[in-house]
Design a protein around this motif. Structure first.
Motif, PDB file in Angstrom:
ATOM      1  N   ASP A  78      -9.320  10.366 -21.061  1.00  0.00           N
ATOM      2  CA  ASP A  78     -10.016   9.959 -22.278  1.00  0.00           C
ATOM      3  C   ASP A  78      -9.686   8.521 -22.706  1.00  0.00           C
ATOM      4  O   ASP A  78     -10.208   8.037 -23.698  1.00  0.00           O
ATOM      5  N   LEU A  79      -8.834   7.843 -21.957  1.00  0.00           N
ATOM      6  CA  LEU A  79      -8.483   6.451 -22.265  1.00  0.00           C
ATOM      7  C   LEU A  79      -9.222   5.526 -21.320  1.00  0.00           C
ATOM      8  O   LEU A  79      -9.149   5.686 -20.101  1.00  0.00           O
ATOM      9  N   HIS A  80      -9.940   4.550 -21.845  1.00  0.00           N
ATOM     10  CA  HIS A  80     -10.772   3.735 -20.960  1.00  0.00           C
ATOM     11  C   HIS A  80     -10.024   2.614 -20.254  1.00  0.00           C
ATOM     12  O   HIS A  80     -10.515   2.077 -19.277  1.00  0.00           O
ATOM     13  N   ARG A  81      -8.808   2.266 -20.685  1.00  0.00           N
ATOM     14  CA  ARG A  81      -8.068   1.193 -19.995  1.00  0.00           C
ATOM     15  C   ARG A  81      -6.876   1.696 -19.201  1.00  0.00           C
ATOM     16  O   ARG A  81      -6.161   0.898 -18.590  1.00  0.00           O
ATOM     17  N   ARG A  82      -6.634   3.000 -19.183  1.00  0.00           N
ATOM     18  CA  ARG A  82      -5.500   3.559 -18.447  1.00  0.00           C
ATOM     19  C   ARG A  82      -6.000   4.613 -17.477  1.00  0.00           C
ATOM     20  O   ARG A  82      -6.984   5.303 -17.729  1.00  0.00           O
ATOM     21  N   ALA A  83      -5.268   4.731 -16.366  1.00  0.00           N
ATOM     22  CA  ALA A  83      -5.571   5.776 -15.388  1.00  0.00           C
ATOM     23  C   ALA A  83      -4.261   6.264 -14.796  1.00  0.00           C
ATOM     24  O   ALA A  83      -3.326   5.477 -14.593  1.00  0.00           O
ATOM     25  N   LEU A  84      -4.186   7.535 -14.536  1.00  0.00           N
ATOM     26  CA  LEU A  84      -3.061   8.117 -13.818  1.00  0.00           C
ATOM     27  C   LEU A  84      -3.601   8.531 -12.459  1.00  0.00           C
ATOM     28  O   LEU A  84      -4.472   9.397 -12.369  1.00  0.00           O
ATOM     29  N   ILE A  85      -3.110   7.879 -11.426  1.00  0.00           N
ATOM     30  CA  ILE A  85      -3.569   8.138 -10.069  1.00  0.00           C
ATOM     31  C   ILE A  85      -2.516   8.990  -9.372  1.00  0.00           C
ATOM     32  O   ILE A  85      -1.344   8.641  -9.334  1.00  0.00           O
ATOM     33  N   GLY A  86      -2.948  10.122  -8.838  1.00  0.00           N
ATOM     34  CA  GLY A  86      -2.061  11.012  -8.101  1.00  0.00           C
ATOM     35  C   GLY A  86      -2.308  10.879  -6.605  1.00  0.00           C
ATOM     36  O   GLY A  86      -3.455  10.892  -6.159  1.00  0.00           O
ATOM     37  N   VAL A  87      -1.222  10.743  -5.848  1.00  0.00           N
ATOM     38  CA  VAL A  87      -1.292  10.602  -4.395  1.00  0.00           C
ATOM     39  C   VAL A  87      -0.403  11.680  -3.785  1.00  0.00           C
ATOM     40  O   VAL A  87       0.712  11.903  -4.256  1.00  0.00           O
ATOM     41  N   ALA A  88      -0.888  12.343  -2.730  1.00  0.00           N
ATOM     42  CA  ALA A  88      -0.085  13.361  -2.051  1.00  0.00           C
ATOM     43  C   ALA A  88      -0.168  13.157  -0.543  1.00  0.00           C
ATOM     44  O   ALA A  88      -1.217  12.782  -0.008  1.00  0.00           O
ATOM     45  N   ALA A  89       0.961  13.413   0.122  1.00  0.00           N
ATOM     46  CA  ALA A  89       1.031  13.281   1.577  1.00  0.00           C
ATOM     47  C   ALA A  89       1.888  14.410   2.139  1.00  0.00           C
ATOM     48  O   ALA A  89       2.845  14.853   1.509  1.00  0.00           O
ATOM     49  N   VAL A  90       1.533  14.853   3.343  1.00  0.00           N
ATOM     50  CA  VAL A  90       2.267  15.922   4.023  1.00  0.00           C
ATOM     51  C   VAL A  90       2.600  15.449   5.429  1.00  0.00           C
ATOM     52  O   VAL A  90       1.760  14.859   6.105  1.00  0.00           O
ATOM     53  N   SER A  91       3.840  15.728   5.862  1.00  0.00           N
ATOM     54  CA  SER A  91       4.253  15.353   7.211  1.00  0.00           C
ATOM     55  C   SER A  91       5.451  16.204   7.618  1.00  0.00           C
ATOM     56  O   SER A  91       6.118  16.794   6.776  1.00  0.00           O
ATOM     57  N   GLY A  92       5.713  16.215   8.892  1.00  0.00           N
ATOM     58  CA  GLY A  92       6.904  16.892   9.398  1.00  0.00           C
ATOM     59  C   GLY A  92       8.135  16.023   9.291  1.00  0.00           C
ATOM     60  O   GLY A  92       9.246  16.462   9.596  1.00  0.00           O
ATOM     61  N   ASP A  93       7.971  14.775   8.851  1.00  0.00           N
ATOM     62  CA  ASP A  93       9.060  13.805   8.800  1.00  0.00           C
ATOM     63  C   ASP A  93       9.165  13.223   7.383  1.00  0.00           C
ATOM     64  O   ASP A  93       8.223  12.599   6.890  1.00  0.00           O
ATOM     65  N   ALA A  94      10.315  13.408   6.738  1.00  0.00           N
ATOM     66  CA  ALA A  94      10.512  12.932   5.365  1.00  0.00           C
ATOM     67  C   ALA A  94      10.408  11.414   5.287  1.00  0.00           C
ATOM     68  O   ALA A  94       9.840  10.874   4.324  1.00  0.00           O
ATOM     69  N   THR A  95      10.909  10.710   6.280  1.00  0.00           N
ATOM     70  CA  THR A  95      10.848   9.250   6.278  1.00  0.00           C
ATOM     71  C   THR A  95       9.408   8.765   6.294  1.00  0.00           C
ATOM     72  O   THR A  95       9.045   7.808   5.598  1.00  0.00           O
ATOM     73  N   HIS A  96       8.571   9.436   7.074  1.00  0.00           N
ATOM     74  CA  HIS A  96       7.159   9.056   7.122  1.00  0.00           C
ATOM     75  C   HIS A  96       6.502   9.234   5.757  1.00  0.00           C
ATOM     76  O   HIS A  96       5.734   8.367   5.317  1.00  0.00           O
ATOM     77  N   VAL A  97       6.789  10.325   5.076  1.00  0.00           N
ATOM     78  CA  VAL A  97       6.209  10.572   3.752  1.00  0.00           C
ATOM     79  C   VAL A  97       6.673   9.492   2.780  1.00  0.00           C
ATOM     80  O   VAL A  97       5.867   8.920   2.041  1.00  0.00           O
TER      81      VAL A  97
END
Length: 101
Positions: A47-66
């Motif tokens: 509901d705020l026109h100048r703010r955004a919350l962007i969510g990013v998700a990643a899955v991998s078998g390697d924690a370093t890669h994530v």
């Protein structure tokens, strides 16, 4: 399996309406998906026109890669001249973390 989540709270530039906000955020989400092959969505501040919350998700078998992938996404957003990164929060879940059935 490791799952990483990144929340990016951003301030948008010269945006005066929610319609302009959608036009500004949509290409950012698309480019993150294309460039890094991650799941991404506008996850808050709807509901705020100048703010955004962007969510990013990643899955991998390697924690370093994530971690590296989420770092790259955060740097890419922080380097954009049309956005100001206000904060970034991340979580990493791995095999040792408790999961519900």
């Amino acid at each position: 399996m490791f799952v990483g989540a990144l929340e990016l709270d951003v301030l948008l530039g010269d945006v005066r309406s929610l319609k302009q906000k959608r036009s500004a955020v949509r290409p950012v989400l698309a480019e993150l998906r294309r460039r890094y092959e991650v799941a991404v969505a506008e996850a808050g501040h709807h509901d705020l026109h100048r703010r955004a919350l962007i969510g990013v998700a990643a899955v991998s078998g390697d924690a370093t890669h994530v971690r590296d992938l989420l770092d790259s996404c955060e740097r890419w957003v922080a380097d954009r001249p049309d956005l100001e990164l206000l904060s970034a929060h991340r979580r990493l879940l791995g095999p040792e973390d408790e999961a519900g059935d």
